[in-house]
Design a protein around this motif. Sequence first.
Motif, PDB file in Angstrom:
ATOM      1  N   MET A   1       6.647  -9.774  22.730  1.00  0.00           N
ATOM      2  CA  MET A   1       5.776 -10.858  22.213  1.00  0.00           C
ATOM      3  C   MET A   1       6.502 -11.595  21.076  1.00  0.00           C
ATOM      4  SD  MET A   1       1.858 -10.580  20.825  1.00  0.00           S
ATOM      5  CE  MET A   1       1.083 -10.108  22.366  1.00  0.00           C
ATOM      6  N   SER A   2       6.366 -12.935  21.045  1.00  0.00           N
ATOM      7  CA  SER A   2       7.051 -13.673  19.976  1.00  0.00           C
ATOM      8  C   SER A   2       6.241 -13.593  18.679  1.00  0.00           C
ATOM      9  CB  SER A   2       7.246 -15.121  20.397  1.00  0.00           C
ATOM     10  OG  SER A   2       5.999 -15.699  20.638  1.00  0.00           O
ATOM     11  N   LEU A   3       6.907 -13.877  17.567  1.00  0.00           N
ATOM     12  CA  LEU A   3       6.238 -13.770  16.270  1.00  0.00           C
ATOM     13  C   LEU A   3       5.324 -14.978  16.048  1.00  0.00           C
ATOM     14  CD1 LEU A   3       9.292 -12.573  14.158  1.00  0.00           C
ATOM     15  CD2 LEU A   3       7.339 -11.212  14.872  1.00  0.00           C
ATOM     16  N   PRO A   4       4.243 -14.804  15.287  1.00  0.00           N
ATOM     17  CA  PRO A   4       3.341 -15.935  15.037  1.00  0.00           C
ATOM     18  C   PRO A   4       3.974 -16.950  14.079  1.00  0.00           C
ATOM     19  CG  PRO A   4       2.656 -14.031  13.755  1.00  0.00           C
ATOM     20  CD  PRO A   4       3.800 -13.573  14.606  1.00  0.00           C
ATOM     21  N   SER A   5       3.475 -18.188  14.094  1.00  0.00           N
ATOM     22  CA  SER A   5       4.017 -19.185  13.164  1.00  0.00           C
ATOM     23  C   SER A   5       3.258 -19.145  11.835  1.00  0.00           C
ATOM     24  CB  SER A   5       3.907 -20.584  13.773  1.00  0.00           C
ATOM     25  OG  SER A   5       2.560 -20.854  14.061  1.00  0.00           O
ATOM     26  N   HIS A   6       2.074 -18.555  11.846  1.00  0.00           N
ATOM     27  CA  HIS A   6       1.231 -18.541  10.658  1.00  0.00           C
ATOM     28  C   HIS A   6       0.565 -17.172  10.504  1.00  0.00           C
ATOM     29  CE1 HIS A   6      -2.312 -19.394   8.160  1.00  0.00           C
ATOM     30  NE2 HIS A   6      -1.538 -20.292   7.613  1.00  0.00           N
ATOM     31  N   VAL A   7       0.480 -16.686   9.272  1.00  0.00           N
ATOM     32  CA  VAL A   7      -0.213 -15.426   8.998  1.00  0.00           C
ATOM     33  C   VAL A   7      -1.207 -15.650   7.870  1.00  0.00           C
ATOM     34  CG1 VAL A   7       0.190 -13.253   7.729  1.00  0.00           C
ATOM     35  CG2 VAL A   7       1.355 -13.645   9.890  1.00  0.00           C
ATOM     36  N   ARG A   8      -2.352 -15.017   7.959  1.00  0.00           N
ATOM     37  CA  ARG A   8      -3.362 -15.091   6.909  1.00  0.00           C
ATOM     38  C   ARG A   8      -3.267 -13.822   6.061  1.00  0.00           C
ATOM     39  NH1 ARG A   8      -8.698 -14.327   7.529  1.00  0.00           N
ATOM     40  NH2 ARG A   8      -8.607 -14.189   9.786  1.00  0.00           N
ATOM     41  N   LEU A   9      -3.128 -14.001   4.751  1.00  0.00           N
ATOM     42  CA  LEU A   9      -3.074 -12.840   3.857  1.00  0.00           C
ATOM     43  C   LEU A   9      -4.427 -12.637   3.186  1.00  0.00           C
ATOM     44  CD1 LEU A   9       0.414 -13.256   2.104  1.00  0.00           C
ATOM     45  CD2 LEU A   9      -0.225 -11.639   3.908  1.00  0.00           C
ATOM     46  N   VAL A  10      -4.902 -11.410   3.187  1.00  0.00           N
ATOM     47  CA  VAL A  10      -6.154 -11.050   2.521  1.00  0.00           C
ATOM     48  C   VAL A  10      -5.782 -10.242   1.286  1.00  0.00           C
ATOM     49  CG1 VAL A  10      -8.282  -9.694   2.737  1.00  0.00           C
ATOM     50  CG2 VAL A  10      -7.485 -11.100   4.661  1.00  0.00           C
ATOM     51  N   GLU A  11      -6.016 -10.827   0.120  1.00  0.00           N
ATOM     52  CA  GLU A  11      -5.616 -10.182  -1.137  1.00  0.00           C
ATOM     53  C   GLU A  11      -6.715  -9.213  -1.580  1.00  0.00           C
ATOM     54  OE1 GLU A  11      -2.900 -10.087  -3.219  1.00  0.00           O
ATOM     55  OE2 GLU A  11      -4.168  -8.655  -4.281  1.00  0.00           O
ATOM     56  N   VAL A  12      -6.366  -7.912  -1.604  1.00  0.00           N
ATOM     57  CA  VAL A  12      -7.389  -6.914  -1.941  1.00  0.00           C
ATOM     58  C   VAL A  12      -7.174  -6.289  -3.329  1.00  0.00           C
ATOM     59  CG1 VAL A  12      -7.903  -6.385   0.483  1.00  0.00           C
ATOM     60  CG2 VAL A  12      -6.157  -5.039  -0.713  1.00  0.00           C
ATOM     61  N   GLY A  13      -6.168  -6.785  -4.075  1.00  0.00           N
ATOM     62  CA  GLY A  13      -5.842  -6.167  -5.360  1.00  0.00           C
ATOM     63  C   GLY A  13      -7.001  -6.032  -6.340  1.00  0.00           C
ATOM     64  N   PRO A  14      -7.771  -7.116  -6.589  1.00  0.00           N
ATOM     65  CA  PRO A  14      -8.836  -6.997  -7.584  1.00  0.00           C
ATOM     66  C   PRO A  14      -9.908  -5.958  -7.209  1.00  0.00           C
ATOM     67  CG  PRO A  14      -8.359  -9.302  -7.108  1.00  0.00           C
ATOM     68  CD  PRO A  14      -7.595  -8.491  -6.102  1.00  0.00           C
ATOM     69  N   ARG A  15     -10.020  -5.640  -5.921  1.00  0.00           N
ATOM     70  CA  ARG A  15     -10.985  -4.615  -5.496  1.00  0.00           C
ATOM     71  C   ARG A  15     -10.275  -3.300  -5.138  1.00  0.00           C
ATOM     72  NH1 ARG A  15     -11.822  -1.005  -1.576  1.00  0.00           N
ATOM     73  NH2 ARG A  15     -11.053  -2.498  -0.043  1.00  0.00           N
ATOM     74  N   ASP A  16      -9.527  -3.303  -4.050  1.00  0.00           N
ATOM     75  CA  ASP A  16      -8.923  -2.053  -3.560  1.00  0.00           C
ATOM     76  C   ASP A  16      -7.893  -1.535  -4.559  1.00  0.00           C
ATOM     77  OD1 ASP A  16      -8.441   0.045  -1.883  1.00  0.00           O
ATOM     78  OD2 ASP A  16      -7.367  -1.097  -0.366  1.00  0.00           O
ATOM     79  N   GLY A  17      -7.246  -2.463  -5.267  1.00  0.00           N
ATOM     80  CA  GLY A  17      -6.273  -2.060  -6.268  1.00  0.00           C
ATOM     81  C   GLY A  17      -6.944  -1.518  -7.509  1.00  0.00           C
ATOM     82  N   LEU A  18      -7.745  -2.366  -8.146  1.00  0.00           N
ATOM     83  CA  LEU A  18      -8.302  -1.989  -9.453  1.00  0.00           C
ATOM     84  C   LEU A  18      -9.339  -0.880  -9.371  1.00  0.00           C
ATOM     85  CD1 LEU A  18      -8.543  -5.406 -11.358  1.00  0.00           C
ATOM     86  CD2 LEU A  18      -6.673  -3.749 -11.302  1.00  0.00           C
ATOM     87  N   GLN A  19     -10.007  -0.699  -8.226  1.00  0.00           N
ATOM     88  CA  GLN A  19     -11.050   0.339  -8.128  1.00  0.00           C
ATOM     89  C   GLN A  19     -10.503   1.724  -8.475  1.00  0.00           C
ATOM     90  OE1 GLN A  19     -12.532   0.502  -4.062  1.00  0.00           O
ATOM     91  NE2 GLN A  19     -10.811   1.708  -3.350  1.00  0.00           N
ATOM     92  N   ASN A  20      -9.191   1.857  -8.333  1.00  0.00           N
ATOM     93  CA  ASN A  20      -8.553   3.144  -8.515  1.00  0.00           C
ATOM     94  C   ASN A  20      -8.085   3.397  -9.953  1.00  0.00           C
ATOM     95  OD1 ASN A  20      -7.857   5.383  -6.908  1.00  0.00           O
ATOM     96  ND2 ASN A  20      -5.695   4.872  -7.179  1.00  0.00           N
ATOM     97  N   GLU A  21      -8.218   2.388 -10.810  1.00  0.00           N
ATOM     98  CA  GLU A  21      -7.706   2.502 -12.185  1.00  0.00           C
ATOM     99  C   GLU A  21      -8.722   3.213 -13.079  1.00  0.00           C
ATOM    100  OE1 GLU A  21      -4.736   1.687 -13.302  1.00  0.00           O
ATOM    101  OE2 GLU A  21      -4.125   0.947 -11.322  1.00  0.00           O
ATOM    102  N   ALA A  22      -8.249   4.236 -13.784  1.00  0.00           N
ATOM    103  CA  ALA A  22      -9.150   4.995 -14.657  1.00  0.00           C
ATOM    104  C   ALA A  22      -9.417   4.242 -15.963  1.00  0.00           C
ATOM    105  CB  ALA A  22      -8.542   6.361 -14.947  1.00  0.00           C
ATOM    106  N   GLN A  23      -8.407   3.525 -16.472  1.00  0.00           N
ATOM    107  CA  GLN A  23      -8.583   2.850 -17.773  1.00  0.00           C
ATOM    108  C   GLN A  23      -9.497   1.631 -17.619  1.00  0.00           C
ATOM    109  OE1 GLN A  23      -5.195   0.378 -19.094  1.00  0.00           O
ATOM    110  NE2 GLN A  23      -4.067   1.196 -17.350  1.00  0.00           N
ATOM    111  N   PRO A  24     -10.314   1.357 -18.635  1.00  0.00           N
ATOM    112  CA  PRO A  24     -11.199   0.198 -18.517  1.00  0.00           C
ATOM    113  C   PRO A  24     -10.409  -1.111 -18.468  1.00  0.00           C
ATOM    114  CG  PRO A  24     -11.520   1.336 -20.633  1.00  0.00           C
ATOM    115  CD  PRO A  24     -10.454   2.077 -19.901  1.00  0.00           C
ATOM    116  N   ILE A  25     -10.811  -2.003 -17.592  1.00  0.00           N
ATOM    117  CA  ILE A  25     -10.184  -3.334 -17.516  1.00  0.00           C
ATOM    118  C   ILE A  25     -11.305  -4.335 -17.732  1.00  0.00           C
ATOM    119  CG2 ILE A  25      -8.857  -4.933 -16.059  1.00  0.00           C
ATOM    120  CD1 ILE A  25      -8.111  -2.270 -14.455  1.00  0.00           C
ATOM    121  N   SER A  26     -11.101  -5.262 -18.681  1.00  0.00           N
ATOM    122  CA  SER A  26     -12.192  -6.160 -19.042  1.00  0.00           C
ATOM    123  C   SER A  26     -12.490  -7.143 -17.925  1.00  0.00           C
ATOM    124  CB  SER A  26     -11.829  -6.926 -20.319  1.00  0.00           C
ATOM    125  OG  SER A  26     -10.792  -7.849 -20.020  1.00  0.00           O
TER     126      SER A  26
END
Length: 304
Positions: A1-26
């Motif tokens: 299969m050939s590669l796509p010309s366009h990809v959609r990125l879903v940024e999960v950092g503010p949720r999936d990333g930060l949910q794991n941080e123990a220190q408080p983030i304002s």
Amino acid sequence: MSLPSHVRLVEVGPRDGLQNEAQPISVADKVKLVDALTAAGLGYIEVGSFVSPKWVPQMAGSADVFAQIQRKAGVKYGALTPNLRGFEDAMTAGVKEIAVFAAASEAFSQRNINCSIGESLERFAPIMAAAKQHGVTVRGYVSCVLGCPYEGAVAPEQVAAVARELYAMGCYEVSLGDTIGTGTAGATRRLFEVVGKDVPRDKLAGHFHDTYGQAIANIYASLLEGIQVFDSSIAGLGGCPYAKGASGNVATEDVLYLLNGLGIETGVELERLILAGQQISAVLGRPTGSRVAKARNAERVTPV
Ligand code: HMG
Ligand code: MG
């Protein structure tokens, strides 16, 4: 299969990333992060979740974050909603795009959301109905698609069964998550071959963690299987509170570098993305988890 010309990125950092941080983030720092990600050109940003603060205290301020971000037209700002209560809180906060999450393994489902896979799907039915009434779009997640921290191997057929249910319920897209990052390119291709028989490939997304250093290879393998949507996390933030030892999600900067190199369009600007990653890494007081950002930062200070 050939590669796509366009990809959609879903940024999960503010949720999936930060949910794991123990220190408080304002709230202010979270808002700054989301705004920086918007400025970088991302079309979908997962801002927070409406879950039990007892289990995930870091997400408790999600309504305040939603109230203060600068929304750009055409950008989706999403939130996780595990039950009707979370959905109602999300509606009060003005959320227009939600996500529900199920697991491919029974043990992970119990630890993560305190119920069986079947029960979780039943719990989503009233959310789907309410979302339809509110004109809210729903994304689905399946976690532990290439391995479970409690059960070990997970068969692709098991993943297909859950993904099929979420799609049939009305999720417009189902993201398959390698939550513990043990997957390989071969296993990833087999996964999409099997799940792709039940859910159209243009309705599937890949969500890879980099625990074993395989995430970029797995994304390339997914591209070869016709997958065109990937979740990633700025600066490689993340891990999983219910999967000990799981390292961060694949870094958005690194995924973008791969896609740029393949000539695949995303609408995202690498330099602005690196800036957003630097900002949040400074807040957290540790180096970025992105290899690309590390290399770029080193080039800036070390003349070659
Ligand atoms: P429950 O059935 O009520 O049971 O909630 P519980 O005992 O877990 O709930 C405890 C308390 O939370 C109760 O309060 C509830 O009222 C309250 P208490 O009586 O102890 O004072 N509660 C809530 N509070 C605020 N908002 C809500 C809510 N619901 C209940 N919406 C539930 C079950 C699943 C909701 C709960 O266990 C929960 O929120 N767990 C956290 C799940 C979570 O956020 N996990 C991480 C995200 S999933 C993930 O990271 C994987 C993914 O990223 C993909 C990947 O990376 O591979 C998607
Ligand atoms: Mg993740």
